[in-house]
Enzyme design. Structure first.
Site, PDB file in Angstrom:
ATOM      1  N   GLU A  58       0.855  -1.203   0.000  1.00 47.93           N
ATOM      2  CA  GLU A  58       0.000   0.000   0.000  1.00 47.93           C
ATOM      3  C   GLU A  58       0.879   1.236   0.000  1.00 47.93           C
ATOM      4  OE1 GLU A  58      -3.467   0.786  -0.183  1.00 47.93           O
ATOM      5  OE2 GLU A  58      -2.462   2.717  -0.341  1.00 47.93           O
ATOM      6  N   ARG A  94      -0.317   4.537   0.094  1.00 48.27           N
ATOM      7  CA  ARG A  94      -0.816   5.646   0.918  1.00 48.27           C
ATOM      8  C   ARG A  94      -0.120   5.639   2.272  1.00 48.27           C
ATOM      9  NH1 ARG A  94      -6.192   7.889  -0.355  1.00 48.27           N
ATOM     10  NH2 ARG A  94      -7.104   6.389  -1.783  1.00 48.27           N
ATOM     11  N   GLY A 136      -7.472   2.293   2.090  1.00 48.42           N
ATOM     12  CA  GLY A 136      -7.878   2.675   0.738  1.00 48.42           C
ATOM     13  C   GLY A 136      -8.805   3.871   0.675  1.00 48.42           C
ATOM     14  N   THR A 137      -9.495   3.976  -0.461  1.00 50.39           N
ATOM     15  CA  THR A 137     -10.415   5.096  -0.676  1.00 50.39           C
ATOM     16  C   THR A 137     -11.492   5.112   0.398  1.00 50.39           C
ATOM     17  OG1 THR A 137     -10.068   4.988  -3.058  1.00 50.39           O
ATOM     18  CG2 THR A 137     -12.080   6.075  -2.324  1.00 50.39           C
ATOM     19  N   ALA A 161     -19.564  13.825  -9.925  1.00 52.07           N
ATOM     20  CA  ALA A 161     -19.896  12.509  -9.347  1.00 52.07           C
ATOM     21  C   ALA A 161     -20.597  11.673 -10.408  1.00 52.07           C
ATOM     22  CB  ALA A 161     -20.766  12.689  -8.114  1.00 52.07           C
ATOM     23  N   HIS A 197     -41.170  -4.751  20.053  1.00 52.54           N
ATOM     24  CA  HIS A 197     -41.941  -3.518  19.936  1.00 52.54           C
ATOM     25  C   HIS A 197     -41.503  -2.543  21.019  1.00 52.54           C
ATOM     26  CE1 HIS A 197     -45.324  -0.890  19.138  1.00 52.54           C
ATOM     27  NE2 HIS A 197     -45.547  -0.840  20.443  1.00 52.54           N
TER      28      HIS A 197
HETATM   29  P1  NAI Z   1     -23.054   6.540  -9.920  1.00 55.27           P
HETATM   30  O1  NAI Z   1     -22.775   5.607 -11.035  1.00 55.27           O
HETATM   31  O2  NAI Z   1     -23.786   6.081  -8.722  1.00 55.27           O
HETATM   32  O3  NAI Z   1     -23.863   7.826 -10.478  1.00 55.27           O
HETATM   33  C1  NAI Z   1     -23.354   8.616 -11.521  1.00 55.27           C
HETATM   34  C2  NAI Z   1     -24.500   9.395 -12.148  1.00 55.27           C
HETATM   35  O4  NAI Z   1     -23.963  10.366 -13.041  1.00 55.27           O
HETATM   36  C3  NAI Z   1     -25.434   8.526 -12.956  1.00 55.27           C
HETATM   37  O5  NAI Z   1     -26.732   8.708 -12.460  1.00 55.27           O
HETATM   38  C4  NAI Z   1     -25.256   9.030 -14.390  1.00 55.27           C
HETATM   39  O6  NAI Z   1     -26.448   8.952 -15.137  1.00 55.27           O
HETATM   40  C5  NAI Z   1     -24.834  10.469 -14.164  1.00 55.27           C
HETATM   41  N1  NAI Z   1     -24.094  11.091 -15.284  1.00 55.27           N
HETATM   42  C6  NAI Z   1     -23.123  10.530 -16.055  1.00 55.27           C
HETATM   43  N2  NAI Z   1     -22.678  11.419 -16.976  1.00 55.27           N
HETATM   44  C7  NAI Z   1     -23.365  12.568 -16.787  1.00 55.27           C
HETATM   45  C8  NAI Z   1     -23.354  13.858 -17.421  1.00 55.27           C
HETATM   46  N3  NAI Z   1     -22.526  14.166 -18.435  1.00 55.27           N
HETATM   47  N4  NAI Z   1     -24.201  14.820 -16.961  1.00 55.27           N
HETATM   48  C9  NAI Z   1     -25.040  14.545 -15.938  1.00 55.27           C
HETATM   49  N5  NAI Z   1     -25.094  13.351 -15.305  1.00 55.27           N
HETATM   50  C10 NAI Z   1     -24.262  12.372 -15.707  1.00 55.27           C
HETATM   51  O7  NAI Z   1     -21.611   7.141  -9.543  1.00 55.27           O
HETATM   52  P2  NAI Z   1     -21.094   7.921  -8.254  1.00 55.27           P
HETATM   53  O8  NAI Z   1     -22.207   8.535  -7.498  1.00 55.27           O
HETATM   54  O9  NAI Z   1     -20.008   8.789  -8.768  1.00 55.27           O
HETATM   55  O10 NAI Z   1     -20.477   6.767  -7.368  1.00 55.27           O
HETATM   56  C11 NAI Z   1     -19.378   6.000  -7.859  1.00 55.27           C
HETATM   57  C12 NAI Z   1     -19.363   4.613  -7.270  1.00 55.27           C
HETATM   58  O11 NAI Z   1     -19.088   4.666  -5.890  1.00 55.27           O
HETATM   59  C13 NAI Z   1     -20.699   3.914  -7.459  1.00 55.27           C
HETATM   60  O12 NAI Z   1     -20.457   2.619  -7.941  1.00 55.27           O
HETATM   61  C14 NAI Z   1     -21.273   3.868  -6.082  1.00 55.27           C
HETATM   62  O13 NAI Z   1     -22.037   2.693  -5.869  1.00 55.27           O
HETATM   63  C15 NAI Z   1     -20.029   3.898  -5.183  1.00 55.27           C
HETATM   64  N6  NAI Z   1     -20.371   4.550  -3.918  1.00 55.27           N
HETATM   65  C16 NAI Z   1     -21.153   3.894  -3.027  1.00 55.27           C
HETATM   66  C17 NAI Z   1     -21.556   4.499  -1.864  1.00 55.27           C
HETATM   67  C18 NAI Z   1     -22.457   3.769  -0.944  1.00 55.27           C
HETATM   68  O14 NAI Z   1     -22.560   2.558  -1.049  1.00 55.27           O
HETATM   69  N7  NAI Z   1     -23.153   4.443  -0.040  1.00 55.27           N
HETATM   70  C19 NAI Z   1     -21.124   5.858  -1.513  1.00 55.27           C
HETATM   71  C20 NAI Z   1     -20.339   6.460  -2.535  1.00 55.27           C
HETATM   72  C21 NAI Z   1     -19.972   5.815  -3.675  1.00 55.27           C
END
Ligand code: NAI
Length: 461
Positions: free
Chosen positions: A33, A35, A40-41, A266, A440
């Site tokens: 690693e 970092r 990680g992230t 994002a 409950h």
């Molecule tokens: P995401 O794939 O969830 O969402 C990205 C969004 O951007 C989509 O709805 C897409 O349609 C939109 N998009 C793409 N190009 C665009 C454009 N030119 N203009 C406007 N909208 C556009 O990706 P996100 O939110 O960046 O997350 C990345 C990864 O990280 C995902 O796989 C997610 O599951 C994971 N993650 C999970 C979390 C959790 O489990 N709570 C928290 C943060 C991230």
């Protein structure tokens, strides 16, 4: 140079869990690693710091909206963002430090630096080459770029920069209405920013259950977030430390602009496999991801891959499960991941959680199903917490009553969903959940009521 049974490259949730499990199974293990800290992230700049910010901003919101309703009078708290960031960093540090402790406890060597694979059985870090019978690639992902949008992590930021802002912006534009956009958009909206989310699709959280998407959107709008759906961002420009975001509405191709103090990009993440030497090794790739077989092996013998660098949802817990399973496979056991039962959680307020199939997927498959729904307004605990918004939706096979999926929007959704995950792992029917006594008053009664609704009916609806 040292000789190992297994070297894992990357110490995120996939890599560090894999390393600990390998060591527990008696394998001489090292984890590479680069970092300064492990985790990680997820632990350093993702899940953990964002959850700290979500928690703090949610309590602020609770204090300013609900305290007086409960007879808790007095001055509302004010926001000290640097102090909040300190709290966030403390929770990161205690978690990353915890992994370092676990490595020592399990006798996993941390090789500091960035690794590459000159040939199967060898990992080079800096000037030293180590040997390993098995190599596991767990190098994760990075924010995907968007043409025309240049990230400087100051005005135009990814989630990493969004967790380090020096002040709450007046106006924030979020590109992408997915998980990251909605979680961090919620944080800054609660802290006082005017947040506009621009999303390419006509719905937020693409792929989620349609009813959840609609209700979630309504709730977020009520909280003050603004949405521009069906709009593609084509670029950003920065002038005098402010940004202008250009986008095109898909229905009529009209061009628009919006100004922002901060723009959060994002729009997804991409597998991170740079500088590993995979091309020279001939490791097969598929759409930017490392191609693996059913046991996380690549086409090169002795080299495995897990987590965000391979197919499947980019989720820490999916990577963790693969980390454990590949360790077991390497140790000669039968490692297994049930990809049909991987929950997803969005840690907004209210939380959104899902597992298994959506109605839309079942319709496409032509499978007959029944739906049992229960609103949190019928749950005594939720009502007394001002948390009656949302519902539980359980989907079962129309003939056998076997649970096929569940979708929850409401209080504690991210914890409640696991009741269904366990039930699904055991192949349970909704009736099994419905006949299980639930204490409950708890939020979990809403899960039982949704299961009851799949049969003769919920009691409190
Ligand atoms: P995401 O794939 O969830 O969402 C990205 C969004 O951007 C989509 O709805 C897409 O349609 C939109 N998009 C793409 N190009 C665009 C454009 N030119 N203009 C406007 N909208 C556009 O990706 P996100 O939110 O960046 O997350 C990345 C990864 O990280 C995902 O796989 C997610 O599951 C994971 N993650 C999970 C979390 C959790 O489990 N709570 C928290 C943060 C991230």
């Amino acid at each position: 140079m040292a000789e190992y049974d297994v070297i894992i490259i990357g110490a995120g949730p996939g890599g560090y869990v894999c390393a600990i499990r390998c060591a527990q199974l008696g394998l001489k293990t090292a984890c590479v690693e680069g970092r300064e800290t492990l985790g990680g992230t997820c632990l350093n700049v993702g899940c953990i710091p964002s959850k700290a910010m979500l928690h703090a901003s949610e309590l602020y919101h609770e204090a300013t909206t609900n305290f007086t309703k409960m007879g808790l009078m007095g001055q509302s708290p004010s926001i000290d963002l640097p102090k909040m960031l300190e709290y966030k960093q403390d929770s990161v540090n205690s978690n990353t430090g915890g992994i370092e402790f676990l490595f020592k406890k399990n006798k996993v060597d941390w090789i500091k630096g960035y690794g590459s694979i000159p040939e199967a059985g060898k990992v080079t870090v800096g000037d030293t080459t180590h040997t390993a019978k098995h190599i596991v690639i767990a190098t994760g992902s990075e924010a995907a770029s968007l043409p025309g949008v240049e990230v400087d992590e100051k005005v135009v930021v990814t989630s990493t920069g969004a967790l380090e802002l020096s002040k709450v912006p007046n106006k924030m534009v979020v590109i992408g209405g997915g998980v990251i956009g909605l979680e961090l958009g919620s944080v800054y909206s609660r802290l006082g920013a005017e947040v506009t989310v621009i999303e390419f699709q006509d719905a937020i959280v693409p792929g989620a259950d349609g009813e959840i998407q609609k209700n979630f959107l309504k709730m977020l709008k009520k909280q003050g977030l603004k949405f521009e759906l069906g709009a593609a961002v084509s670029g950003t420009t920065i002038k005098n430390k402010k940004a202008t975001v250009s986008y095109k509405k898909r229905k009529d191709d009209s061009e628009h602009e919006i100004d922002a103090d901060i723009v959060l990009l994002a729009t997804g993440r991409r597998p991170y496999t740079d500088n590993l030497g995979l091309d020279a090794l001939g490791v097969e790739m598929e759409r930017g991801m490392i191609k693996t077989d059913g046991h996380w092996g690549t086409n090169v013998k002795g080299i495995y891959a897990i987590g965000d660098v391979i197919a499947g949802p980019m989720l820490a817990h999916k990577a963790e499960d693969e980390g454990m399973a590949v360790a077991e496979t390497i140790a000669g056991q039968k490692g297994h991941v049930n990809y049909g039962v991987i929950p997803g959680v969005i840690y907004t307020h209210p939380e959104v959680a899902n597992v298994g199939k959506t109605e839309e997927q079942l319709k496409e498959e032509g499978r007959k199903y029944k739906v049992g729904k229960f609103p949190f307004m019928g749950n005594a605990r939720a009502k007394s917490h001002f948390a009656g918004e949302g519902f539980v939706k359980m989907i079962v096979d129309a003939e056998t009553d076997r649970i096929l999926g569940a979708h929850v929007i409401g209080p504690m959704a991210g914890d409640l969903i696991h009741e269904v995950c366990v039930a699904m792992e055991f192949g349970a029917a909704a009736e099994d959940l419905a006949r299980t006594c639930h204490a409950h008053p708890t939020f979990s009664e809403a899960m039982r009521e949704a299961a009851l609704a799949c049969g003769d009916g919920a009691i409190h609806a």
